[in-house]
Design an enzyme around this catalytic site. Structure first.
Site, PDB file in Angstrom:
ATOM      1  N   LYS A 141      25.144  86.890  -9.142  1.00  0.00           N
ATOM      2  CA  LYS A 141      25.697  88.146  -9.604  1.00  0.00           C
ATOM      3  C   LYS A 141      26.862  88.395  -9.538  1.00  0.00           C
ATOM      4  CE  LYS A 141      21.907  89.997  -6.863  1.00  0.00           C
ATOM      5  NZ  LYS A 141      20.987  90.073  -5.648  1.00  0.00           N
ATOM      6  N   LYS A 176       9.041  87.190 -23.042  1.00  0.00           N
ATOM      7  CA  LYS A 176       9.047  88.032 -22.183  1.00  0.00           C
ATOM      8  C   LYS A 176       9.163  89.555 -22.530  1.00  0.00           C
ATOM      9  CE  LYS A 176       9.554  88.154 -17.346  1.00  0.00           C
ATOM     10  NZ  LYS A 176       9.498  87.443 -15.763  1.00  0.00           N
ATOM     11  N   LYS A 199      13.678  94.664 -19.026  1.00  0.00           N
ATOM     12  CA  LYS A 199      14.187  95.641 -19.201  1.00  0.00           C
ATOM     13  C   LYS A 199      16.118  95.014 -19.721  1.00  0.00           C
ATOM     14  CE  LYS A 199      15.652  99.263 -16.025  1.00  0.00           C
ATOM     15  NZ  LYS A 199      15.677 100.228 -14.969  1.00  0.00           N
TER      16      LYS A 199
HETATM   17  P1  AMP Z   1      11.845  92.955 -12.066  1.00  0.00           P
HETATM   18  O1  AMP Z   1      11.862  94.019 -12.325  1.00  0.00           O
HETATM   19  O2  AMP Z   1      11.519  91.814 -13.705  1.00  0.00           O
HETATM   20  O3  AMP Z   1      12.392  91.668 -11.302  1.00  0.00           O
HETATM   21  O4  AMP Z   1      10.091  92.137 -11.940  1.00  0.00           O
HETATM   22  C1  AMP Z   1       9.393  92.680 -10.996  1.00  0.00           C
HETATM   23  C2  AMP Z   1       7.695  92.031 -10.732  1.00  0.00           C
HETATM   24  O5  AMP Z   1       7.590  92.214 -12.000  1.00  0.00           O
HETATM   25  C3  AMP Z   1       8.162  90.930 -10.751  1.00  0.00           C
HETATM   26  O6  AMP Z   1       6.670  90.599  -9.182  1.00  0.00           O
HETATM   27  C4  AMP Z   1       7.486  90.366 -11.520  1.00  0.00           C
HETATM   28  O7  AMP Z   1       7.531  88.840 -11.876  1.00  0.00           O
HETATM   29  C5  AMP Z   1       7.236  91.065 -12.533  1.00  0.00           C
HETATM   30  N1  AMP Z   1       6.777  90.947 -14.034  1.00  0.00           N
HETATM   31  C6  AMP Z   1       8.348  91.583 -14.338  1.00  0.00           C
HETATM   32  N2  AMP Z   1       8.256  91.503 -15.987  1.00  0.00           N
HETATM   33  C7  AMP Z   1       6.810  90.106 -16.265  1.00  0.00           C
HETATM   34  C8  AMP Z   1       6.278  90.255 -17.244  1.00  0.00           C
HETATM   35  N3  AMP Z   1       6.921  90.670 -18.710  1.00  0.00           N
HETATM   36  N4  AMP Z   1       5.183  89.393 -16.863  1.00  0.00           N
HETATM   37  C9  AMP Z   1       4.624  89.261 -16.216  1.00  0.00           C
HETATM   38  N5  AMP Z   1       5.062  89.779 -14.813  1.00  0.00           N
HETATM   39  C10 AMP Z   1       6.403  90.589 -14.779  1.00  0.00           C
END
Ligand code: AMP
Ligand code: TRP
Length: 327
Positions: free
Chosen positions: A112, A192, A195
């Site tokens: 970061k 994947k 955001k």
């Molecule tokens: P993040 O905001 O990317 O940290 O994701 C928050 C939660 O959502 C985490 O537990 C990730 O493992 C899950 N997550 C995020 N993107 C995906 C995705 N494309 N497929 C499956 N799980 C996801």
């Protein structure tokens, strides 16, 4: 068993968050014998979010999404991190037992701080606040993604140091449960869903905007009449994850037969999303329009969490040499 985890308050969750994290967590919270604590980490957001309106709305959007998807506040202790300010006090005590190099060498801090021009001390202190999140509530098992593994090791180290100084029964040393991502939901471009890639599908958007996202799914340029390969197509890959088995088999056959275009498939996907999440979409809108109701639901969890927090803090204060109650 006390299972505890924090959710980043980065705004309305997308379909990847839903299928990969939220729905599994909600069903875990339903299994008997689990005493689940789940909170929205809005204090951690303050390391980066400077707009008070955005900060507040992001937290509400996360809460509304989880509630709309079926989280039951009577069974799961669901709260906003900032509703239990005791966490900041515990973080101070913990920080004073945390070796500086442990934080300076943390991967997430190094990553970061390499990517922002103003490195604030909150970013540096992030793992200590996270340790306080867990230790304040006697969390035993902490389900997190791989990226949080080191933060859990830091938490265990800090808890260990505290216990060596003040007695082994002061803090519960938690275990991480690393979910190896059972399922990765692909985004509209096949990468994947994330955001940061701008490839998300957000089922809580108004219909026209959701439609735009679905119609924007990237496909190859095969003509309508040509047979198509479901295994390599992004529309089908998403449809497969949300549609009933019979509908999936039917679409697969249509792909292979030809005479069925990606536009048709996208319409079916949109229809399925709207139908499958109809109730959740309506609940989400209703909750976002009634912040008082969201506050009331979050308050149920905050009261439960605060009782546990005060007991832990009383233990920590008295052992460290501070008064347990204030004048
Ligand atoms: P993040 O905001 O990317 O940290 O994701 C928050 C939660 O959502 C985490 O537990 C990730 O493992 C899950 N997550 C995020 N993107 C995906 C995705 N494309 N497929 C499956 N799980 C996801
Ligand atoms: N840092 C975690 C993340 O980025 C969120 C979080 C904050 C958390 N406090 C926590 C997770 C305590 C587990 C336990 O996803």
């Amino acid at each position: 068993m006390r299972i505890l985890t924090g959710i980043q308050s980065t705004g309305t969750p997308h379909l990847g968050n839903l299928m990969g994290a939220i729905l599994p967590a909600i069903s875990m919270g339903r299994s008997p014998g689990n005493d689940a604590f789940l909170f929205i980490a809005d204090l951690h957001s303050f390391t980066t979010v400077r707009n008070p309106e955005v900060l507040r709305e992001n937290t509400y959007a996360v809460a509304a999404a989880w509630l709309a998807l079926g989280l039951d506040v009577e069974r799961v202790t669901f709260y906003r991190q900032s509703d239990v300010p005791e966490v900041a006090e515990l973080a101070w005590y913990l920080g004073c037992l945390t070796p500086f190099p442990m934080l300076a060498n943390a991967h997430s801090f190094k990553d970061k701080s390499a990517n922002v021009n103003q490195v604030n001390a909150g970013l540096f202190y992030y793992p200590v606040l996270m340790a306080a999140d867990i230790l304040l509530y006697d969390g035993q098992v902490v389900p997190v993604g791989k990226d949080q593994k080191q933060h859990l090791e830091i938490t265990r180290d800090i808890a260990g140091a505290f216990n060596r100084a003040y007695g082994e029964d002061t803090l519960v040393v938690p275990e991480a449960r690393i979910d190896e991502q059972l399922m990765t939901i692909p985004g509209t471009d096949g990468r994947k869903m994330s955001k940061s890639y701008g490839n998300t599908i957000n089922i809580f958007l108004p219909e026209q905007e959701l439609k735009k996202q679905v119609m924007g799914i990237v496909t190859d340029s095969k003509a309508l009449e040509e047979p198509k390969d479901p295994a390599t197509d992004n529309v089908f890959q998403l449809f497969r994850l949300v549609a009933p088995a019979a509908a999936v088999a039917e679409m697969e056959a249509k792909y292979r037969a030809g005479g069925y275009g990606y536009g048709h498939a996208k319409k079916e996907l949109l229809g399925t999303l709207l139908e499958r999440f109809a109730r959740q979409r309506a609940t989400f809108q209703a909750l976002m329009a009634d912040k008082g109701e969201l506050d009331r639901q979050l308050a149920v969890g905050a009261r439960k969490a605060r009782t546990v927090a005060q007991a832990t803090l009383a233990r920590v204060r008295s052992r460290a040499g501070y008064p347990v109650s204030h004048p």
